[in-house]
Design a protein around this motif. Structure first.
Motif, PDB file in Angstrom:
ATOM      1  N   PRO A  78       0.838  -1.215   0.000  1.00  0.00           N
ATOM      2  CA  PRO A  78       0.000   0.000   0.000  1.00  0.00           C
ATOM      3  C   PRO A  78       0.869   1.261   0.000  1.00  0.00           C
ATOM      4  O   PRO A  78       1.977   1.254   0.524  1.00  0.00           O
ATOM      5  N   VAL A  79       0.358   2.320  -0.619  1.00  0.00           N
ATOM      6  CA  VAL A  79       1.126   3.575  -0.684  1.00  0.00           C
ATOM      7  C   VAL A  79       0.493   4.608   0.246  1.00  0.00           C
ATOM      8  O   VAL A  79      -0.714   4.576   0.516  1.00  0.00           O
ATOM      9  N   ASP A  80       1.346   5.523   0.754  1.00  0.00           N
ATOM     10  CA  ASP A  80       0.844   6.625   1.583  1.00  0.00           C
ATOM     11  C   ASP A  80       0.237   7.676   0.674  1.00  0.00           C
ATOM     12  O   ASP A  80       0.907   8.132  -0.272  1.00  0.00           O
ATOM     13  N   VAL A  81      -0.987   8.052   0.960  1.00  0.00           N
ATOM     14  CA  VAL A  81      -1.636   9.073   0.131  1.00  0.00           C
ATOM     15  C   VAL A  81      -2.314  10.115   1.012  1.00  0.00           C
ATOM     16  O   VAL A  81      -2.642   9.846   2.174  1.00  0.00           O
ATOM     17  N   MET A  82      -2.513  11.272   0.412  1.00  0.00           N
ATOM     18  CA  MET A  82      -3.317  12.294   1.081  1.00  0.00           C
ATOM     19  C   MET A  82      -4.730  12.181   0.513  1.00  0.00           C
ATOM     20  O   MET A  82      -4.898  12.173  -0.699  1.00  0.00           O
ATOM     21  N   GLN A  83      -5.693  12.057   1.406  1.00  0.00           N
ATOM     22  CA  GLN A  83      -7.088  11.973   0.946  1.00  0.00           C
ATOM     23  C   GLN A  83      -7.729  13.349   1.068  1.00  0.00           C
ATOM     24  O   GLN A  83      -7.665  13.970   2.127  1.00  0.00           O
ATOM     25  N   ILE A  84      -8.311  13.811  -0.012  1.00  0.00           N
ATOM     26  CA  ILE A  84      -9.000  15.109   0.001  1.00  0.00           C
ATOM     27  C   ILE A  84     -10.489  14.833  -0.156  1.00  0.00           C
ATOM     28  O   ILE A  84     -10.923  14.304  -1.186  1.00  0.00           O
ATOM     29  N   ASP A  85     -11.245  15.162   0.900  1.00  0.00           N
ATOM     30  CA  ASP A  85     -12.700  14.948   0.869  1.00  0.00           C
ATOM     31  C   ASP A  85     -13.372  16.213   0.372  1.00  0.00           C
ATOM     32  O   ASP A  85     -13.121  17.305   0.905  1.00  0.00           O
ATOM     33  N   MET A  86     -14.223  16.046  -0.634  1.00  0.00           N
ATOM     34  CA  MET A  86     -14.862  17.208  -1.263  1.00  0.00           C
ATOM     35  C   MET A  86     -16.371  17.150  -1.076  1.00  0.00           C
ATOM     36  O   MET A  86     -16.973  16.071  -1.002  1.00  0.00           O
ATOM     37  N   ILE A  87     -16.971  18.322  -1.072  1.00  0.00           N
ATOM     38  CA  ILE A  87     -18.411  18.404  -0.808  1.00  0.00           C
ATOM     39  C   ILE A  87     -19.245  17.932  -1.999  1.00  0.00           C
ATOM     40  O   ILE A  87     -20.346  17.418  -1.838  1.00  0.00           O
ATOM     41  N   SER A  88     -18.693  18.103  -3.214  1.00  0.00           N
ATOM     42  CA  SER A  88     -19.486  17.747  -4.405  1.00  0.00           C
ATOM     43  C   SER A  88     -18.569  17.425  -5.581  1.00  0.00           C
ATOM     44  O   SER A  88     -17.408  17.843  -5.606  1.00  0.00           O
ATOM     45  N   PRO A  89     -19.095  16.722  -6.585  1.00  0.00           N
ATOM     46  CA  PRO A  89     -18.280  16.406  -7.769  1.00  0.00           C
ATOM     47  C   PRO A  89     -17.811  17.665  -8.499  1.00  0.00           C
ATOM     48  O   PRO A  89     -16.672  17.730  -8.947  1.00  0.00           O
ATOM     49  N   ALA A  90     -18.672  18.692  -8.578  1.00  0.00           N
ATOM     50  CA  ALA A  90     -18.291  19.897  -9.321  1.00  0.00           C
ATOM     51  C   ALA A  90     -17.114  20.588  -8.632  1.00  0.00           C
ATOM     52  O   ALA A  90     -16.173  21.039  -9.297  1.00  0.00           O
ATOM     53  N   SER A  91     -17.143  20.671  -7.303  1.00  0.00           N
ATOM     54  CA  SER A  91     -16.037  21.333  -6.603  1.00  0.00           C
ATOM     55  C   SER A  91     -14.762  20.486  -6.708  1.00  0.00           C
ATOM     56  O   SER A  91     -13.662  21.020  -6.764  1.00  0.00           O
ATOM     57  N   GLN A  92     -14.918  19.173  -6.768  1.00  0.00           N
ATOM     58  CA  GLN A  92     -13.736  18.301  -6.926  1.00  0.00           C
ATOM     59  C   GLN A  92     -13.063  18.553  -8.277  1.00  0.00           C
ATOM     60  O   GLN A  92     -11.845  18.653  -8.368  1.00  0.00           O
ATOM     61  N   VAL A  93     -13.890  18.680  -9.313  1.00  0.00           N
ATOM     62  CA  VAL A  93     -13.342  18.921 -10.661  1.00  0.00           C
ATOM     63  C   VAL A  93     -12.561  20.228 -10.666  1.00  0.00           C
ATOM     64  O   VAL A  93     -11.440  20.302 -11.171  1.00  0.00           O
ATOM     65  N   ARG A  94     -13.143  21.269 -10.053  1.00  0.00           N
ATOM     66  CA  ARG A  94     -12.487  22.594 -10.049  1.00  0.00           C
ATOM     67  C   ARG A  94     -11.170  22.551  -9.278  1.00  0.00           C
ATOM     68  O   ARG A  94     -10.142  23.017  -9.763  1.00  0.00           O
ATOM     69  N   LEU A  95     -11.214  21.948  -8.098  1.00  0.00           N
ATOM     70  CA  LEU A  95     -10.007  21.920  -7.268  1.00  0.00           C
ATOM     71  C   LEU A  95      -8.908  21.101  -7.949  1.00  0.00           C
ATOM     72  O   LEU A  95      -7.745  21.507  -7.990  1.00  0.00           O
ATOM     73  N   PHE A  96      -9.294  19.962  -8.510  1.00  0.00           N
ATOM     74  CA  PHE A  96      -8.291  19.108  -9.154  1.00  0.00           C
ATOM     75  C   PHE A  96      -7.618  19.838 -10.315  1.00  0.00           C
ATOM     76  O   PHE A  96      -6.411  19.776 -10.487  1.00  0.00           O
ATOM     77  N   ARG A  97      -8.431  20.563 -11.090  1.00  0.00           N
ATOM     78  CA  ARG A  97      -7.881  21.305 -12.227  1.00  0.00           C
ATOM     79  C   ARG A  97      -6.816  22.302 -11.741  1.00  0.00           C
ATOM     80  O   ARG A  97      -5.752  22.433 -12.328  1.00  0.00           O
ATOM     81  N   ASP A  98      -7.102  22.972 -10.626  1.00  0.00           N
ATOM     82  CA  ASP A  98      -6.161  23.970 -10.097  1.00  0.00           C
ATOM     83  C   ASP A  98      -4.878  23.327  -9.584  1.00  0.00           C
ATOM     84  O   ASP A  98      -3.783  23.752  -9.913  1.00  0.00           O
TER      85      ASP A  98
END
Lengths: 742, 191
Positions: A78-98
């Motif tokens: 297993p690998v160490d990862v940072m998990q980012i919990d997002m409120i919605s799919p649209a906000s996840q798309v925006r944050l990931f793009r940035d």
């Protein structure tokens, strides 16, 4: 409130959640909303992760950050990862793009999974799944559960309302004067009047019927753009969506490379709350129609509109992602796994394709064709071939627990086998048979591409070594089958990847092959079926050297009278309809022969038919649309150095202001003089006298001689005769002595 | 400072190769000549091949070495090879190689092929290529690095900057001369 119904459509909404449309058991169409928080993961050097942590902490839409250990399919531990919990799919798309732009060297997981796939992985709900849900008074779903699965053999489907809308002619070829509207309740031809009343009529019909699926011809490339432009110009509203808050969504045109072909897909019109299926841009429509499209959507979880248009590879990819999410395995955003180092000799040994055993060219009587059922998928499942699993020893898996790829394929493979069994339970003309066949075809395509996908550069769960292990397994299976057949006294005439053609004196009925098939099943561990027993089959030689046989270029007649043709002009997409029809008819006439002795008379009939066809061409009796060559351009026109007929036709289209894109089909007719081709889609009238008959005679002679080649008639002789009618065709005397004496 | 180099008749560059970065540009990424180079190197020593454009035809290499050796299998075993099918994989493959830098020649076939993929944004292609070229510079301190590529095709002309980036990073660059018109085209009509 409780609600039971089938999921029709699912998309992101402006309130940052999901909008879901259902077809109720009470025939009501209902719209719900649902919150959908989700997570994605990032791995990389600690200092970069710390910088990312600081960057995203407290950002809009971020619910929380945590450190987790997760399984990367390509890593042993297993690998160490940072998990980012997002409120919605649209906000996840925006944050990931940035953050992807800011931290490009980090490794991202679960970052670009489509919403339908995520929804399936979380709730087990897929397109056209029958669901039971609880919602509050604002139509917000609180809980949902599926009442059936993707693997149901005969699923309970909703009573879909299908609205067909199509122009009265091909808009690329002629002027459209009216549109046909058709449903199970009405059919109406609507003239395109200058005042735009047709827009009102279409609008009224859509509102009254409220369809679930809008089926069009040229909907993406012409109809919907035309209607939208007319609606705007005439200021007459047109509501194509069921969700009236949304305009039509346009997906950009694209050209891509798929299985050796450059494919062009025009702009796509997607609807909200209902589905738009354009038969002309649904690449597999001719293979599996609407029933197959719906099956594809159900098993892959792709939206119906997408399932109709995309290649099956995207379906397989979505299914693998679901398997990974269900197993809590990370879904890589960009695959960075590379091939392990090999020596030159290892590459030669491993980088091989399927086994081909050249046929014995010529005519053979009483031959059985036996095929392995979905051989490569079966090898993947049996050998447990998956990128994260050690490679098998030929067909023996390295471990028992199935990897992502075989785990995805197994239910698909089993479902197809069950559907095929079901088909055999019905008489051939039973109404269920066509639907079942379309569904089986859709599954077949998914199975076909799964092997190629293992070696595809962008496949998330692809690995070149796994791809090579499949072909290695396939070669082993075929060799074992050959050994078994030969030990049973059969002669192997030809082998081609997953099929064998075998014969033995005195064996000409299905039951004569039962034993050998059982033994092959036993020795390979894979299922092999009898495709049929040929009365006769002809394996064709090379066009350039008659002494060299060509694999997978043959035609023959089964005992049932069914004709099978492979590799001939009649199977090619660019062959004019008329030439393909002549070739098929010549084979059909030969197919009447039950014995060698009867073949002699049938050859005469086939030749007479050819002669009559030739005369029709010379007397201008062949309709022009049946002489159209269906060519293709694979590159931008300026990239061509040599000017092929397709390119010349495409340049005419471009000169006439019709844009030509790589991968587009270019239809044209050969004409006399200059220019020597006419692009069919220019819509210019063409005089039958302009047609370049010698060119079509040449094409016809090629197709005709392929049919008569096994009887000793060479293409050169045949062509000479077709052009001059002045030579005596020399038949293969030895063969004819043989035919007469039998 | 980039040097001009006189190509060897068989292998483009004079042998033995010094520890520098060499670039050969030509049609089909000069595959035939690069395979000749790999064959010539493999006859004498280990050679690492990073195939970035599906160019590693080992059957051709086997045919090339056959006249020069009685033990072709050993010579073929001198070739260490890995293939990449995306530019992300090219970088990962170079990173993996850089962890234990080879002391023998390193050959990269058709290096830019995957960087021209229109599915990858140009800025990402540039970033990945920059990173790859930095690693290749480090690798070239240990052993010669020979890179082949082709001219940027018209369909990807907006990516010409990648070739410039690559050219600027190497010590030695050899470009295939443009082909002359065929003799038929040069021949004047007699009548």
């Amino acid at each position: 409130m409780s609600f039971r119904g089938w999921l029709l459509d699912l998309y992101l909404n402006q309130e940052e959640g999901l909008t879901l449309w259902f077809i109720g058991e009470d025939d009501r169409r209902a719209c719900f909303r649902q919150a959908f928080p989700l997570s994605f993961h990032v791995a990389g050097p600690n200092e970069q992760l710390r910088a990312l942590w600081k960057r995203v902490s407290g950002k809009t839409g971020v619910l929380g950050l945590s450190r987790k250990q997760k399984q990367d399919v390509f890593a042993a531990d297993p690998v160490d990862v940072m998990q980012i919990d997002m409120i919605s799919p649209a906000s996840q798309v925006r944050l990931f793009r940035d953050i992807e732009a800011e931290f490009p060297d980090l490794t991202y997981y679960d970052a670009d999974v489509t919403i339908g796939t995520r929804y399936m992985a979380r709730h087990g709900v897929f397109p056209l799944a029958l669901c039971e849900l609880e919602a509050d008074e604002n139509q917000v779903i609180q809980s949902i559960r599926p009442l059936n699965t993707r693997w149901d053999l005969i699923p309970e489907l909703p009573p879909l309302r299908i609205f067909e809308l199509k122009p009265d002619c091909d808009p690329n070829r002629g002027k459209v004067r009216s549109l046909l509207m058709r449903t199970d309740r009405f059919a109406r031809q609507v003239p395109l009047d200058p005042a735009g009343d047709y827009l009102r009529l279409i609008n009224e019909a859509l509102a009254a019927y409220d369809p679930d699926i809008l089926v069009t011809d040229w909907g993406d490339s012409w109809l919907i753009p035309f209607l939208s432009a007319q609606s705007e110009e005439k200021d007459i509203p047109l509501q194509l969506n069921r969700d009236t808050t949304r305009p039509v969504r346009w997906q950009k045109e694209t050209t891509y490379f798929s299985y050796g072909h450059i494919i062009y897909r025009p702009e796509e019109a997607h609807l909200f709350g209902r589905c738009h299926v354009d038969r002309k841009s649904s690449m597999m429509w001719s293979d599996y129609s609407l029933a197959g499209t719906l099956e594809m959507a159900r098993v892959t979880t792709l939206p119906i509109e997408k399932a109709a248009r995309v290649s099956p590879g995207q379906g397989i990819s979505a299914m693998q992602v679901i398997t990974a999410l269900e197993k809590d395995v990370l879904v890589p955003y960009q695959k960075r796994q590379v091939e392990e180092f090999k020596s030159g000799i290892q590459l030669i040994q491993s980088d091989r394709g399927g086994m081909i055993y050249q046929p014995k060219a010529g005519l053979h009587m009483d031959v059985a064709q036996v095929d392995f059922v979905s051989m490569y998928p079966a090898v993947i499942i049996k050998g447990n071939i998956s990128p994260e699993v050690p490679l098998p020893d030929l067909l023996e898996p390295a471990r028992e627990e199935l990897g992502v790829v075989p785990l995805t394929l197994k239910p698909l493979y089993e479902k197809r086998v069950e559907i095929k069994k079901k088909i055999r339970q019905y008489p051939p003309d039973h109404p269920m048979v066509a639907t079942l066949k379309e569904r089986a075809n859709a599954l077949k395509w998914l199975l076909v591409v799964c092997f190629g996908f293992l070696g595809y550069k962008n496949a998330r769960y692809g690995r070149i070594e796994a791809h090579e292990a499949v072909t290695k397994g396939g070669r082993e299976v075929l060799l074992r089958a050959k050994e078994v057949a030969e030990s049973e006294g059969f002669e192997v005439l030809h082998m081609y990847v997953d099929a064998l053609w075998i014969k033995k004196r005195g064996c000409n009925k299905q039951e004569h092959f039962t034993d050998v098939i059982s033994k092959i099943n036993l020795h390979t561990g894979l299922t092999i079926n009898l495709d049929g027993v040929y009365r006769w089959v002809a394996f064709l030689p090379s066009k350039t050297d008659a002494r060299i046989p060509i694999a997978n270029r043959y035609f023959g007649v089964f005992q049932s009278g069914e004709i099978k043709v492979r590799g001939l002009e009649a199977r090619r997409r660019d062959t004019p309809i008329w030439i393909a029809a002549v070739q098929k008819q010549m084979i059909a006439l030969l197919g009447q022969a039950r014995t060698k002795a009867e073949l002699s008379a049938c050859i005469h009939e086939a030749f007479s038919f050819y002669y009559t066809s030739l005369q029709k061409l010379e007397e201008n009796q062949v309709p022009l649309d049946q002489l159209v060559i269906n060519g293709k351009v694979s590159y931008a026109l300026e990239a061509y150095r040599a000017s092929t007929a397709s390119v010349r036709a495409a340049r005419q289209m471009e000169a006439a202001g019709m844009p030509v894109k790589p991968g587009m089909r270019i239809r044209f007719i050969y004409r006399k003089g200059e220019p020597d081709v006419v692009a069919w889609d220019l819509g210019k009238p063409i005089d039958a006298l302009e047609v370049n008959k010698p060119k079509y005679i040449e094409l016809l002679a090629k197709a005709g001689s392929a049919v008569l080649a096994p009887f000793g008639i060479s293409e050169a002789l045949f062509r000479e005769w077709s052009e001059n009618r002045s030579i005596q065709l020399k038949l293969n005397q030895a063969l004819f002595r043989d035919l007469r004496s039998s | 400072m980039m040097e001009s180099y006189r190509p060897d008749s068989l292998t483009l560059f004079k042998m033995p190769l010094p520890p520098k970065r060499f670039l050969a540009i030509g049609a089909h990424a000069l595959t035939d000549r690069m395979l000749q180079l790999i064959s010539a190197l493999a006859l004498k020593q280990t050679v690492t091949v990073l195939d970035c454009g599906n160019r590693s035809n080992m059957y051709a290499v086997a045919r090339l070495i056959r006249p020069y050796t009685s033990d072709p299998v050993s010579v073929m075993n001198n070739i260490r090879l890995s293939r990449a099918f995306t530019c992300y994989q090219v970088l990962a493959m170079i990173q993996a190689t850089a962890k234990d830098p080879p002391r023998e020649p390193l050959v990269l076939l058709d290096m830019l092929a995957t960087f021209l993929d229109e599915d990858v944004e140009l800025k990402d292609s540039q970033r990945l290529l920059n990173h790859s070229l930095d690693l290749l510079e480090n690798l070239s301190y240990f052993a010669p690095v020979v890179i082949s590529t082709r001219q940027i095709p018209a369909i990807a002309e907006n990516r010409g900057v990648l070739l410039e980036q690559l050219k600027a990073s190497v010590d030695v660059c050899w470009e295939e001369p443009l082909s002359l018109p065929t003799s038929q085209e040069l021949q004047l009509a007699l009548f």
